[in-house]
Design a protein around this motif. Structure first.
Motif, PDB file in Angstrom:
ATOM      1  N   GLN A  59       0.826  -1.207   0.000  1.00 12.19           N
ATOM      2  CA  GLN A  59       0.000   0.000   0.000  1.00 12.19           C
ATOM      3  C   GLN A  59       0.861   1.259   0.000  1.00 12.19           C
ATOM      4  N   PHE A  60       1.906   1.273   0.801  1.00 12.63           N
ATOM      5  CA  PHE A  60       2.754   2.453   0.867  1.00 12.63           C
ATOM      6  C   PHE A  60       3.642   2.576  -0.368  1.00 12.63           C
TER       7      PHE A  60
ATOM      8  N   LEU B  71       1.493   4.219  -2.718  1.00  9.52           N
ATOM      9  CA  LEU B  71       1.437   5.630  -2.342  1.00  9.52           C
ATOM     10  C   LEU B  71       2.678   6.374  -2.824  1.00  9.52           C
ATOM     11  N   ASP B  72       3.838   5.726  -2.731  1.00  7.33           N
ATOM     12  CA  ASP B  72       5.069   6.338  -3.244  1.00  7.33           C
ATOM     13  C   ASP B  72       4.952   6.624  -4.734  1.00  7.33           C
TER      14      ASP B  72
ATOM     15  N   ILE C 240       2.676   9.635  -5.252  1.00  6.76           N
ATOM     16  CA  ILE C 240       3.314  10.904  -4.870  1.00  6.76           C
ATOM     17  C   ILE C 240       4.352  11.315  -5.907  1.00  6.76           C
TER      18      ILE C 240
ATOM     19  N   SER D 221       4.252   3.769   8.181  1.00  3.99           N
ATOM     20  CA  SER D 221       3.816   2.398   7.910  1.00  3.99           C
ATOM     21  C   SER D 221       4.042   1.476   9.105  1.00  3.99           C
TER      22      SER D 221
END
Length: 299
Positions: free
Chosen positions: A132-133, A136-137, A140, A165
Motif C-alpha cells: 500500500q505504501f 502511495l510512493d 506521490i 507504515s
C-alpha cells in the motif's frame, strides 16, 4: 476453643495435572532463564553449557556494538515506536469505548473490521501495508512529476518509515486488544456515577476526568502495557513495513545468523529486562490506582 483444621485429601488427578502444569511452565520460561544464564558467560564463554566463568564481559561487548549493527539506534527506535504505539492504543481504545456505549451506526462492521486483523497472518498484514505504501510512493512521485517539482522529486525517498507504515502495522496488532479490554470495562461500568456527577453540576469533561477516568484507570494502564510490550517485540508485522531502518527485534533476528558469541544472549537479556520493567511499572501503577479507588469509596 481452637478447632483443628482437617485437610482434605488431594483428588486422584491432582498430581498428574500438577506435573503437566510444571512441564508447561518449564517449556514456556525455561529458554528465557537459559538465555539469562548464558549471557553472563566469561570472556572465553560459548553459546552452550557449561559456563566458562561468570562476568559482564558480553554486556560490555554489546555496548561497544556488534559489527556494523548500531544496537543503540535500534534500541532507541524500538523505544520510540513502542511509546507512540502505547499512546495511540490507549487514546483510541478509550475513545472507542466511550463511543460504543451508545448505539452507533455501522458500529458492528467497524468493530469486526478492527478485530479481523487478529486472525490474519501477521506477515500478510505486513506485506499488504508495505504494498500500500509503495503504491502511495508511486502516486506521490507521479504527482510531483506532474506539477514539475523536480527538486522535491529528487529528494523524495519513500513514505515507508517508523512513524508511518510501521506505526500503522503495529496498531493493527495492539488496537484490537485495547478495544476488547475497553469494551469489557464499559460493559460493566455503572453509569449512575456519571449521573451523580451531572446532578452536582459537573460538565461532561469534568465527569470524565474526575469520575470515569479514575474508575477505569487500572484498565487504561493495562492497555498501555499491552500496547508497549506487543510493539516492543513485534517482528512479522514490522518486517515489510518499516522501510530503510530496523527496530531492535529485526536487528536481533538478523544477528542470529551472524553473531556466534554470548553477546546475542546479552542483547536478549536486555530486551527482556525492558519488557519486565514495563510490566512491573504497569502492575504497580494499576495496584496503586486500585487502592486509591477503594480509599475514595470509603471516604
Amino acid at each position: 476453643m481452637a478447632t483443628q483444621r482437617i485437610s482434605e485429601p488431594r483428588a486422584p488427578g491432582f498430581w498428574p495435572l500438577a506435573i503437566v502444569f510444571a512441564l508447561f511452565v518449564l517449556f514456556m520460561y525455561g529458554p528465557m532463564f537459559v538465555i539469562f544464564v548464558l549471557s553472563f558467560q566469561g570472556p572465553e564463554g560459548g553459546l552452550t553449557f557449561p559456563l566458562r566463568g561468570v562476568s559482564l564481559h558480553w554486556f560490555h561487548k554489546l555496548a561497544e556494538g556488534l559489527g556494523t549493527v548500531d544496537i543503540g539506534a535500534a534500541f532507541l527506535r524500538s523505544l520510540l515506536l513502542g511509546g507512540v504505539v502505547m499512546l495511540f492504543t490507549v487514546v483510541l481504545s478509550v475513545l472507542a469505548g466511550l463511543a460504543f456505549r451508545k448505539p452507533l451506526r455501522g458500529g458492528n462492521a467497524l468493530f469486526y473490521m478492527t478485530v479481523a486483523s487478529l486472525i490474519m497472518p501477521s506477515i500478510i498484514v505486513s506485506l499488504g501495508i508495505g504494498l500500500q505504501f509503495r503504491l502511495l510512493d508511486g502516486g506521490i512521485k507521479w504527482l510531483l512529476e506532474a506539477v514539475g517539482a523536480t527538486g522535491t522529486l529528487e529528494n523524495y525517498g519513500t513514505a515507508l518509515g517508523l512513524m508511518t507504515s510501521a506505526l500503522g502495522a503495529h496498531l493493527t496488532w495492539t488496537l484490537p486488544f485495547g478495544l476488547l479490554i475497553m469494551f469489557a470495562v464499559f460493559n460493566r461500568f455503572n453509569p449512575a456515577y456519571e449521573e451523580a456527577a451531572r446532578d452536582l453540576g459537573a460538565t461532561p469533561w469534568q465527569g470524565f476526568r474526575h469520575v470515569v477516568l479514575p474508575l477505569i484507570g487500572p484498565s487504561v494502564v493495562g492497555i498501555g502495557m499491552f500496547g508497549f510490550t506487543l510493539s516492543w517485540d513485534e517482528i512479522a508485522r514490522t518486517s515489510q513495513a518499516i522501510g530503510d531502518v530496523n527496530t531492535l527485534p529485526l536487528e536481533l533476528q538478523g544477528l542470529t545468523s551472524t553473531v556466534t558469541t554470548p553477546a546475542i544472549y546479552a542483547l536478549g537479556t536486555v530486551t527482556t529486562v525492558v519488557s519486565l520493567l514495563v510490566m512491573g511499572v504497569a502492575v504497580s501503577l494499576a495496584l496503586w490506582l486500585g487502592k486509591r479507588q477503594k480509599k475514595g469509596r470509603l471516604a
